[in-house]
Design a protein around this motif. Structure first.
Motif, PDB file in Angstrom:
ATOM      1  N   ASP A   1       0.836  -1.203   0.000  1.00  0.00           N
ATOM      2  CA  ASP A   1       0.000   0.000   0.000  1.00  0.00           C
ATOM      3  C   ASP A   1       0.871   1.253   0.000  1.00  0.00           C
ATOM      4  O   ASP A   1       0.608   2.213  -0.721  1.00  0.00           O
ATOM      5  N   PHE A   2       1.907   1.255   0.824  1.00  0.00           N
ATOM      6  CA  PHE A   2       2.848   2.370   0.926  1.00  0.00           C
ATOM      7  C   PHE A   2       3.432   2.684  -0.451  1.00  0.00           C
ATOM      8  O   PHE A   2       3.402   3.827  -0.916  1.00  0.00           O
ATOM      9  N   CYS A   3       3.957   1.665  -1.118  1.00  0.00           N
ATOM     10  CA  CYS A   3       4.594   1.867  -2.425  1.00  0.00           C
ATOM     11  C   CYS A   3       3.581   2.241  -3.504  1.00  0.00           C
ATOM     12  O   CYS A   3       3.908   3.007  -4.411  1.00  0.00           O
ATOM     13  N   ALA A   4       2.370   1.730  -3.423  1.00  0.00           N
ATOM     14  CA  ALA A   4       1.342   2.118  -4.390  1.00  0.00           C
ATOM     15  C   ALA A   4       1.086   3.617  -4.302  1.00  0.00           C
ATOM     16  O   ALA A   4       1.009   4.308  -5.321  1.00  0.00           O
ATOM     17  N   VAL A   5       0.975   4.151  -3.082  1.00  0.00           N
ATOM     18  CA  VAL A   5       0.720   5.581  -2.903  1.00  0.00           C
ATOM     19  C   VAL A   5       1.917   6.399  -3.372  1.00  0.00           C
ATOM     20  O   VAL A   5       1.755   7.417  -4.046  1.00  0.00           O
ATOM     21  N   VAL A   6       3.144   5.956  -3.059  1.00  0.00           N
ATOM     22  CA  VAL A   6       4.343   6.652  -3.532  1.00  0.00           C
ATOM     23  C   VAL A   6       4.333   6.734  -5.055  1.00  0.00           C
ATOM     24  O   VAL A   6       4.737   7.737  -5.638  1.00  0.00           O
ATOM     25  N   ALA A   7       3.826   5.672  -5.701  1.00  0.00           N
ATOM     26  CA  ALA A   7       3.779   5.613  -7.160  1.00  0.00           C
ATOM     27  C   ALA A   7       2.579   6.337  -7.758  1.00  0.00           C
ATOM     28  O   ALA A   7       2.359   6.283  -8.965  1.00  0.00           O
ATOM     29  N   GLY A   8       1.774   7.012  -6.917  1.00  0.00           N
ATOM     30  CA  GLY A   8       0.636   7.763  -7.432  1.00  0.00           C
ATOM     31  C   GLY A   8      -0.601   6.927  -7.680  1.00  0.00           C
ATOM     32  O   GLY A   8      -1.495   7.347  -8.404  1.00  0.00           O
ATOM     33  N   LYS A   9      -0.661   5.732  -7.076  1.00  0.00           N
ATOM     34  CA  LYS A   9      -1.801   4.835  -7.250  1.00  0.00           C
ATOM     35  C   LYS A   9      -2.610   4.746  -5.964  1.00  0.00           C
ATOM     36  O   LYS A   9      -2.205   5.224  -4.922  1.00  0.00           O
ATOM     37  N   GLU A  10      -3.759   4.090  -6.057  1.00  0.00           N
ATOM     38  CA  GLU A  10      -4.595   3.809  -4.890  1.00  0.00           C
ATOM     39  C   GLU A  10      -3.991   2.639  -4.118  1.00  0.00           C
ATOM     40  O   GLU A  10      -3.307   1.789  -4.692  1.00  0.00           O
ATOM     41  N   PRO A  11      -4.243   2.559  -2.803  1.00  0.00           N
ATOM     42  CA  PRO A  11      -3.763   1.409  -2.023  1.00  0.00           C
ATOM     43  C   PRO A  11      -4.333   0.105  -2.569  1.00  0.00           C
ATOM     44  O   PRO A  11      -5.443   0.073  -3.095  1.00  0.00           O
ATOM     45  N   ILE A  12      -3.568  -0.954  -2.416  1.00  0.00           N
ATOM     46  CA  ILE A  12      -3.960  -2.269  -2.932  1.00  0.00           C
ATOM     47  C   ILE A  12      -4.812  -3.028  -1.914  1.00  0.00           C
ATOM     48  O   ILE A  12      -5.812  -3.654  -2.273  1.00  0.00           O
ATOM     49  N   HIS A  13      -4.420  -2.984  -0.646  1.00  0.00           N
ATOM     50  CA  HIS A  13      -5.062  -3.804   0.385  1.00  0.00           C
ATOM     51  C   HIS A  13      -5.994  -3.015   1.301  1.00  0.00           C
ATOM     52  O   HIS A  13      -7.053  -3.500   1.654  1.00  0.00           O
ATOM     53  N   ALA A  14      -5.571  -1.844   1.736  1.00  0.00           N
ATOM     54  CA  ALA A  14      -6.372  -1.057   2.677  1.00  0.00           C
ATOM     55  C   ALA A  14      -7.636  -0.552   1.989  1.00  0.00           C
ATOM     56  O   ALA A  14      -7.616  -0.220   0.800  1.00  0.00           O
ATOM     57  N   LYS A  15      -8.705  -0.502   2.732  1.00  0.00           N
ATOM     58  CA  LYS A  15     -10.003  -0.055   2.224  1.00  0.00           C
ATOM     59  C   LYS A  15     -10.321   1.345   2.734  1.00  0.00           C
ATOM     60  O   LYS A  15      -9.955   1.705   3.846  1.00  0.00           O
ATOM     61  N   PHE A  16     -11.024   2.110   1.927  1.00  0.00           N
ATOM     62  CA  PHE A  16     -11.392   3.476   2.290  1.00  0.00           C
ATOM     63  C   PHE A  16     -12.152   3.468   3.613  1.00  0.00           C
ATOM     64  O   PHE A  16     -13.059   2.666   3.813  1.00  0.00           O
ATOM     65  N   ASP A  17     -11.768   4.363   4.520  1.00  0.00           N
ATOM     66  CA  ASP A  17     -12.403   4.455   5.832  1.00  0.00           C
ATOM     67  C   ASP A  17     -13.573   5.427   5.751  1.00  0.00           C
ATOM     68  O   ASP A  17     -13.391   6.634   5.825  1.00  0.00           O
ATOM     69  N   GLU A  18     -14.773   4.874   5.615  1.00  0.00           N
ATOM     70  CA  GLU A  18     -15.971   5.708   5.485  1.00  0.00           C
ATOM     71  C   GLU A  18     -16.368   6.373   6.793  1.00  0.00           C
ATOM     72  O   GLU A  18     -17.177   7.291   6.794  1.00  0.00           O
ATOM     73  N   THR A  19     -15.789   5.922   7.915  1.00  0.00           N
ATOM     74  CA  THR A  19     -16.127   6.511   9.210  1.00  0.00           C
ATOM     75  C   THR A  19     -15.195   7.650   9.607  1.00  0.00           C
ATOM     76  O   THR A  19     -15.459   8.348  10.579  1.00  0.00           O
ATOM     77  N   ALA A  20     -14.108   7.838   8.871  1.00  0.00           N
ATOM     78  CA  ALA A  20     -13.145   8.896   9.210  1.00  0.00           C
ATOM     79  C   ALA A  20     -13.754  10.266   8.926  1.00  0.00           C
ATOM     80  O   ALA A  20     -14.510  10.434   7.961  1.00  0.00           O
ATOM     81  N   PRO A  21     -13.432  11.252   9.757  1.00  0.00           N
ATOM     82  CA  PRO A  21     -13.943  12.602   9.486  1.00  0.00           C
ATOM     83  C   PRO A  21     -13.322  13.154   8.206  1.00  0.00           C
ATOM     84  O   PRO A  21     -12.194  12.806   7.850  1.00  0.00           O
ATOM     85  N   LEU A  22     -14.078  13.977   7.521  1.00  0.00           N
ATOM     86  CA  LEU A  22     -13.550  14.590   6.308  1.00  0.00           C
ATOM     87  C   LEU A  22     -12.509  15.643   6.682  1.00  0.00           C
ATOM     88  O   LEU A  22     -12.768  16.501   7.525  1.00  0.00           O
ATOM     89  N   PRO A  23     -11.333  15.587   6.078  1.00  0.00           N
ATOM     90  CA  PRO A  23     -10.313  16.584   6.400  1.00  0.00           C
ATOM     91  C   PRO A  23     -10.665  17.934   5.788  1.00  0.00           C
ATOM     92  O   PRO A  23     -11.363  18.006   4.781  1.00  0.00           O
ATOM     93  N   SER A  24     -10.177  18.978   6.403  1.00  0.00           N
ATOM     94  CA  SER A  24     -10.477  20.322   5.898  1.00  0.00           C
ATOM     95  C   SER A  24      -9.558  20.728   4.756  1.00  0.00           C
ATOM     96  O   SER A  24      -9.767  21.763   4.146  1.00  0.00           O
ATOM     97  N   ASP A  25      -8.541  19.913   4.445  1.00  0.00           N
ATOM     98  CA  ASP A  25      -7.623  20.288   3.373  1.00  0.00           C
ATOM     99  C   ASP A  25      -8.154  19.913   1.997  1.00  0.00           C
ATOM    100  O   ASP A  25      -7.599  20.297   0.993  1.00  0.00           O
ATOM    101  N   GLY A  26      -9.217  19.123   1.950  1.00  0.00           N
ATOM    102  CA  GLY A  26      -9.873  18.816   0.685  1.00  0.00           C
ATOM    103  C   GLY A  26      -9.272  17.698  -0.124  1.00  0.00           C
ATOM    104  O   GLY A  26      -9.821  17.340  -1.163  1.00  0.00           O
ATOM    105  N   GLY A  27      -8.166  17.096   0.304  1.00  0.00           N
ATOM    106  CA  GLY A  27      -7.568  16.063  -0.526  1.00  0.00           C
ATOM    107  C   GLY A  27      -7.044  14.852   0.205  1.00  0.00           C
ATOM    108  O   GLY A  27      -6.819  13.813  -0.399  1.00  0.00           O
TER     109      GLY A  27
END
Length: 137
Positions: free
Chosen positions: A55-81
């Motif tokens: 997952d770490f290397c996928a993000v470094v390469a500009g891709k989405e994580p391979i194993h980790a799933k989007f955390d729908e319960t996390a608060p939305l950050p104020s930075d927008g990205g």
């Protein structure tokens, strides 16, 4: 928030050599865990660390994580990205935030992996690779 700041302080540059944002897909990455197979770690622990590394290397390469799933319960950050993900025994933050350092203004981007305290009880439970790319002129 202090964990995020400490993650930024402990920056691990992982072979990302692109100077353009976003990172080009396929940007090289050195896995954060060296000699994992010969480390003596259990097969289960090696699997967790391998997934986190991929997952770490996928993000470094500009891709989405391979194993980790989007955390729908996390608060939305104020930075927008910035996005938050949950993996097996770790959380992955994909930092994507406007940043300024003196007269340098850019976008901070990269992975921050925070391992569960039950898995990484020592002093360092976070690894990261944050690069700051200049804003287009």
């Amino acid at each position: 928030m202090s964990r995020l700041i400490s993650g930024l302080i402990f920056v691990l540059i992982a072979g990302c050599n692109s100077s353009d944002f976003p990172p080009a897909a396929g940007t090289p990455c050195q896995e954060p865990f060296v000699n994992l197979v010969s480390s003596g770690a259990t097969q289960e622990d090696q699997a967790v660390l391998r997934e986190a590394s991929e997952d770490f290397c996928a993000v470094v390469a500009g891709k989405e994580p391979i194993h980790a799933k989007f955390d729908e319960t996390a608060p939305l950050p104020s930075d927008g990205g910035t996005k938050f993900y949950i993996g097996r025994k770790y959380k992955l933050t994909v930092l994507n935030s406007l940043s300024g350092f003196g007269s340098f203004h850019g976008t901070a981007h990269g992975p921050i992996i925070t391992f569960d305290e039950s898995f990484a009880a020592g002093n360092t439970n976070e690894i990261s690779s944050i690069r700051v790319y200049p804003l287009p002129k």
